[in-house]
Design a protein around this motif. Structure first.
Motif, PDB file in Angstrom:
ATOM      1  N   ASN A 125       2.088   7.638   3.524  1.00 31.21           N
ATOM      2  CA  ASN A 125       1.140   6.468   4.303  1.00 31.21           C
ATOM      3  C   ASN A 125       1.007   6.869   5.829  1.00 31.21           C
ATOM      4  O   ASN A 125       2.227   7.241   6.502  1.00 31.21           O
ATOM      5  CB  ASN A 125       2.090   5.245   4.566  1.00 31.21           C
ATOM      6  N   ASP A 133       0.406   3.656  -9.372  1.00 28.94           N
ATOM      7  CA  ASP A 133      -0.852   3.832  -9.183  1.00 28.94           C
ATOM      8  C   ASP A 133      -1.254   5.343  -8.259  1.00 28.94           C
ATOM      9  O   ASP A 133      -1.998   5.788  -8.469  1.00 28.94           O
ATOM     10  CB  ASP A 133      -1.498   2.512  -8.756  1.00 28.94           C
ATOM     11  N   ALA A 134      -0.520   5.114  -7.038  1.00 26.08           N
ATOM     12  CA  ALA A 134      -0.783   5.936  -5.978  1.00 26.08           C
ATOM     13  C   ALA A 134      -0.508   7.577  -6.636  1.00 26.08           C
ATOM     14  O   ALA A 134      -1.208   8.731  -6.301  1.00 26.08           O
ATOM     15  CB  ALA A 134       0.223   5.842  -4.719  1.00 26.08           C
ATOM     16  N   GLU A 157      -8.889   6.816  -4.298  1.00 23.56           N
ATOM     17  CA  GLU A 157      -8.056   5.528  -3.951  1.00 23.56           C
ATOM     18  C   GLU A 157      -8.350   4.673  -5.284  1.00 23.56           C
ATOM     19  O   GLU A 157      -9.581   4.659  -5.818  1.00 23.56           O
ATOM     20  CB  GLU A 157      -8.783   4.950  -2.744  1.00 23.56           C
ATOM     21  N   LYS A 158      -7.198   3.982  -5.682  1.00 19.84           N
ATOM     22  CA  LYS A 158      -7.258   3.256  -6.995  1.00 19.84           C
ATOM     23  C   LYS A 158      -8.141   2.187  -6.466  1.00 19.84           C
ATOM     24  O   LYS A 158      -7.804   1.493  -5.536  1.00 19.84           O
ATOM     25  CB  LYS A 158      -5.923   2.994  -7.350  1.00 19.84           C
ATOM     26  N   PHE A 184       0.883  -1.244   0.118  1.00 22.52           N
ATOM     27  CA  PHE A 184       0.061   0.077   0.077  1.00 22.52           C
ATOM     28  C   PHE A 184       1.015   1.251  -0.136  1.00 22.52           C
ATOM     29  O   PHE A 184       1.755   1.400   0.893  1.00 22.52           O
ATOM     30  CB  PHE A 184      -0.790  -0.117   1.426  1.00 22.52           C
ATOM     31  N   VAL A 185       0.454   2.125  -1.055  1.00 23.23           N
ATOM     32  CA  VAL A 185       1.305   3.306  -1.108  1.00 23.23           C
ATOM     33  C   VAL A 185       0.341   4.534  -0.982  1.00 23.23           C
ATOM     34  O   VAL A 185      -0.679   4.616  -1.771  1.00 23.23           O
ATOM     35  CB  VAL A 185       2.182   3.529  -2.267  1.00 23.23           C
ATOM     36  N   GLN A 186       0.526   5.574   0.060  1.00 24.08           N
ATOM     37  CA  GLN A 186      -0.276   6.657  -0.061  1.00 24.08           C
ATOM     38  C   GLN A 186       0.866   7.789  -0.655  1.00 24.08           C
ATOM     39  O   GLN A 186       1.840   8.036   0.028  1.00 24.08           O
ATOM     40  CB  GLN A 186      -0.758   7.116   1.259  1.00 24.08           C
ATOM     41  N   GLY A 201      -3.049  10.332  -3.498  1.00 22.61           N
ATOM     42  CA  GLY A 201      -3.623   8.958  -4.110  1.00 22.61           C
ATOM     43  C   GLY A 201      -3.167   7.932  -3.223  1.00 22.61           C
ATOM     44  O   GLY A 201      -2.284   7.732  -2.617  1.00 22.61           O
ATOM     45  N   ARG A 202      -3.883   6.800  -3.416  1.00 24.83           N
ATOM     46  CA  ARG A 202      -3.693   5.606  -2.821  1.00 24.83           C
ATOM     47  C   ARG A 202      -3.841   4.407  -3.645  1.00 24.83           C
ATOM     48  O   ARG A 202      -4.784   4.239  -4.640  1.00 24.83           O
ATOM     49  CB  ARG A 202      -4.735   5.413  -1.619  1.00 24.83           C
ATOM     50  N   GLY A 203      -2.927   3.388  -3.561  1.00 24.68           N
ATOM     51  CA  GLY A 203      -2.761   2.359  -4.427  1.00 24.68           C
ATOM     52  C   GLY A 203      -1.787   1.288  -4.087  1.00 24.68           C
ATOM     53  O   GLY A 203      -1.090   1.516  -2.864  1.00 24.68           O
ATOM     54  N   LYS A 204      -1.548   0.171  -4.861  1.00 27.81           N
ATOM     55  CA  LYS A 204      -0.817  -0.671  -4.500  1.00 27.81           C
ATOM     56  C   LYS A 204       0.870  -0.683  -4.707  1.00 27.81           C
ATOM     57  O   LYS A 204       1.496  -1.378  -4.203  1.00 27.81           O
ATOM     58  CB  LYS A 204      -1.182  -2.197  -4.958  1.00 27.81           C
TER      59      LYS A 204
END
Lengths: 253, 253, 253, 253
Positions: free
Chosen positions: B191, B225-226, B250-251, B132-134, B218-221
């Motif tokens: 994060n 994506d983030a 959030e993705k 998880f990446v923010q 942005g939030r993603g894996k």
């Protein structure tokens, strides 16, 4: 006199999000490639480019004339998805030179205008006789031992950025500039400053935030020669166990 | 959890002055090329590299395993005059992750050791489920109108650096990082921070130095994506005339 | 007179397999990057580099003096894991010029000697008054319609290579050289050849293997100007529906 | 089965002369940079790109799926002034695979259409179980001693090109391909050919033009592994004083 060139990517902000935001790693590559490329072009003529904001780059350009600048614009146009505009100015101090360069370019239109493209706005050029660059190569004493090898990478980076912020704040008041050139190294185009001016700034920073700096100061007809002399000066200080704040060397021709 | 990689050029300082100081424009090219290249490699796996100090670079590396890192080291060795060592760490906050990465590498020897070479020191890796990446993409409101088109290039750069310094100072206290990514843009792996945390910091900065910021979050894996979600968030704020401080996306997978 | 430079990677073969064979994609990148880089350096001075064998590259170097060559060697050394040696020769024909360049370098030691490193062996340089380059830009008539859009990619590539082989075989006998420059394009440094000489060769090739070629022929003081004039010549032939075999343009200064 | 990708610059010919012919050294840099870049992208996934015609490049792409190809197209679009289309095909022989890839792309429009842009035309992909690449790394025996160190650089280049032309002519008839990879080295994707097939071709070439070749032949699941095995095979032949024509090694997983 020092000559400075402002290189500006035309209408870059809108491009980065058209038709939708472009992948960040691609943008980082594009910007880094452009910066490297410009250093190749300017470096070929003994100039030196600083990344500055990546979409706005400042270069010491003593030795480059109008045709040199036009050729660089052409080469970028032929190999990149973007084009660049440039402003050129010459003055007694680096701050004044980049200001003249900026004003010349601003007169030609906004950085985010869809109309303005590949402008070359020359305010002034330095003649060969008047060409003179003074540059200080400043670094942090024993950064590997005191920071890199014991602090976290980001904390070290934070300390380096702090040093940069303090250096910029003080140098700008005296008409000098400051650029981060990697590691714990800064380059300050500083025509017009005395050794004492530079020492005073470093003493203040040591007192204010406890970061000990030193500066090799080089003088020459162009950025390459001045930077090399500054490097040699820095080596001399190291050879003397960082006993002095500055060491000046002037290139003989 | 976020995974971060510290990339460090082996014994770089001494190399830059052996047998005598190397031409500064060449070093700038080398560093920029390496940075671009690493972004190509990490970007291929949806990671993202920040230039940091150029000889020490930090990357968000969720999605890259040990073999990926080894392959990158090999490719650099085959094409550059220098080699790189890396440390990898995973944690709940970016600051902790890069700290673990740094400690792992520091244990293997000094950054300026002639002995230490091409170390890959893995403290920890994120599994796909925990990945998880923010990331917050922060920029300055209307920088072209308020700075680029009216101030000198260096003065604008100084203001951007000032914003960076204030952002770094405040974010580091909350376990977040901050990197300059060009123009008036910053990327903060963050994060664990709430929207309110980020808004508070921007409000403080506005009050303290009068620079108005906004943040797409942005939030993603993974980093790609983030960062993309953060970009979209920033576009939303612009579409709403900068009426809000933040916009989170959030993705969905 | 034309001046040619032979650029040779020092002791490259052994390096590619030490301590074990290096990844082929990395070697291809290294070679392509070096080629691009050399074109940037030579191109800045209006020269032109041909990839030739990638570890041995030939350049038209009218306009570059000894210091220019030394600076290029330095820049490569600072950014690549390999170094380069160079030989320089000037003569009435391109073949003779590159031969003088080669002999000068061969005298300094073997291409696979561990001892020979960064040699600059200058046989002769062209003065500005004597500087003259004639270059023919040759391409295949309607290659997109007759090959690219209907044959398989490799079969087209095979036909282009066949044309190259026939052109090389015939041009070398007349003291001219031939280099593939991508697509269906060839560049022939051909000082001393008449339009008729070049037309005769193309007529023969048409008769022997049924490939129809045309040639823009440019003349100037350096590679950049000659190549540009040749390009304009080629455009003229296209504008006349490929009605003639050649079109000569001489740059006026 | 081998999977091959054809990479084609969209509408490149017209672009190179619009609005007027672009500087040749810039075009050479653009093409070389694109080639290096594609090798970075494909190489990250254990593929391998051959420069072929520079505006049309062929790659062994076993291991790359549709998303991988789309990401490469996106990255090129974000950093180059041109875009690329691709065709992908898989078959028992390399020639058939690249033919399927070409046909798929040709169906989507002409290489010089202003309409066709960034097509990804997939005829077929290889599954992981069926993935198999055989590649021969062919070089000239003792090229440094017999050519590089005694002949002129261009004459050596001519002999290498001659060897290439003969190899291409013979290999194409058997469904294999041949690419020049620098120096005196060729890489032949040759699924389906036996050791004897390859030896026969080299014997014929020795008889016809007196150039002695040898071939390391590698087999693996992808281009990287096959090429590496081929390199090891070549080293084995060298270790045996070039006593045999070929040496095959198959990668064990």
């Amino acid at each position: 006199m020092i000559q400075m060139t402002l290189i500006q990517i035309d209408n870059y902000g809108p491009w980065t999000v058209t038709p939708r935001p472009r992948t960040e790693s691609d943008l980082q590559m594009l910007q880094a490639n452009l910066f490297a490329d410009l250093n190749n072009h300017f470096g070929n003529k003994k100039g030196l480019v600083f990344f500055t904001r990546f979409d706005n780059l400042l270069a010491i350009s003593n030795g480059l004339d109008e045709e040199d600048h036009l050729r660089i614009q052409r080469s970028i146009r032929n190999r990149y998805p973007i084009t660049i505009s440039m402003g050129v100015g010459a003055a007694e101090t680096p701050h004044e030179a980049q200001k003249l360069a900026t004003i010349a370019l601003q007169k030609a239109g906004s950085a985010q205008s869809g109309e303005r493209k590949e402008i070359l706005a020359v305010d002034s050029l330095v003649s060969e006789e008047d060409s003179f660059v003074q540059a200080a190569h400043i670094d942090i004493n024993s950064v590997t031992e005191t920071l890199t090898d014991i602090e976290s990478a980001f904390d070290t980076s934070f300390m380096v950025n702090k040093a940069q912020h303090y250096l910029m704040t003080k140098l700008i008041k005296k008409g000098a500039l400051l650029f981060f050139i990697g590691g714990d190294n800064f380059m300050s185009p500083c025509n017009g400053l005395s050794e004492q001016d530079i020492e005073d700034i470093m003493v203040e920073i040591d007192e204010e935030i406890g970061i000990k700096l030193k500066a090799g100061i080089g003088r020459g007809k162009n950025a390459e020669d001045a930077a090399y002399m500054a490097d040699i000066g820095l080596e001399e200080i190291r050879a003397h166990n960082n006993e002095m704040w500055t060491w000046v060397i002037e290139k003989e021709y």
